[in-house]
Design an enzyme around this catalytic site. Sequence first.
Site: not given
Ligand code: NAP
Length: 357
Positions: A13, A16-17, A19, A66, A85, A87, A161, A291
């Site tokens: 991934g 992602g933000y 990654a 995934l 990363t 999800s 998660k 709401y």
């Molecule tokens: P994000 O920017 O939405 O990144 C999620 C990544 O997962 C994206 O690259 C997305 O790909 C990929 N993904 C989602 N569905 C997929 C699929 N079916 N197949 C392949 N890739 C897929 O969010 P993030 O904030 O960086 O999150 C990264 C990780 O941190 C996640 O595991 C999230 O649960 C965890 N997390 C985040 C937070 C937070 O506050 N942001 C807090 C705790 C844990 P696309 O770019 O193609 O959509």
Amino acid sequence: MTDPSNTLVLVTGSSGYLATHCVQQLLWAGYRVRGTVRSLKNEKKVAPLRALEHADERLELVVADLEQAEPWPAAVKGCDYVLHTASPFPIIADEGIVELAVNGTLFVLRACAKEPSVKKVVLTSSCAAINEGHDDEDRVFTEADYTVEDSPKVPPYSRSKAAAERAAWEFQRSIPDSDNKFALTTINPTLITGPLLMDTQGTSITIVRRFLNNEMPGTPALNLGIVDVRDVAKAHILAMTNPRTDGERILVTATPSLWFKDIAKILAAEFRSQGYWLPSLQVPYPILVLYSFFDSEAKSILMRVGRKVRFDNSKAKELLGMQFKDPAKSIVEMAYSMIERGILPKRAGYKPPTDVK
Ligand code: NAP
């Protein structure tokens, strides 16, 4: 001692933000990086990755989703480490994401168990796999705590998660010696804030976007742990090569947690004078209840209203030597980077900071 230039790290991934920060820090440290994306044709996601420093020298991108098992053996081939990363992370999730998150994680881990080069997987879990669904919600949560997955209080994203992390541990412990028994660490962040290295508008940036985009007339009484994205990426990379973290879950969060009204105050102090409106009133609980009858998002937060969350971050400090960045600074830097990247409008009166990346 690991020689980064001979070490290949897979980041799933990668657009992602979080990654993109992992990829950037790995490249800065001299590692070779393979990133998975869902499509190489999606310029909006791929271009920021290709623009990272040293990407042209040491970053390759491959396609893997995934939802499918097939691409993962080739994706992990020859890799020394895997930062998983990816999800599903929709703003409003339904129960379908639980199965997707679990299956996706198992596709990646099964491929690692068949690839002898993989020494270790660092899995991005969440505080949502730790502190949800408990009756005694007011205590300080640690890595010894597990979200009560079958509690009706646990929303689908948190369940996804918790279930994916549990499946990962169960799978890793069951790998027979005849296969590749890689080491596993989970990093469990709270809400991630801080500057963006990508341009897409995922769930991760929703809170700050809504605050500065006039979409939040008042603040709900919600309390959140916060951690800077650069600290979370750093924790993944430190854990990757630190054998003391093998078999450990590690909560990464700055303390103390912040209320939404604190976040509004932090943003108001910086941006109100620059033409941005920010809420100063808290939404009373009965209004939120009303709401919630017609707004699924309000419904999903109702059970968290008024609840102060507390986490112990001492393991991250002890095992990884983490010192967490100031959440207030991290939130402000996130907002500036969203404005600079065109995700939020530049209002009349906006003054760009001098040091935003
Ligand atoms: P994000 O920017 O939405 O990144 C999620 C990544 O997962 C994206 O690259 C997305 O790909 C990929 N993904 C989602 N569905 C997929 C699929 N079916 N197949 C392949 N890739 C897929 O969010 P993030 O904030 O960086 O999150 C990264 C990780 O941190 C996640 O595991 C999230 O649960 C965890 N997390 C985040 C937070 C937070 O506050 N942001 C807090 C705790 C844990 P696309 O770019 O193609 O959509």
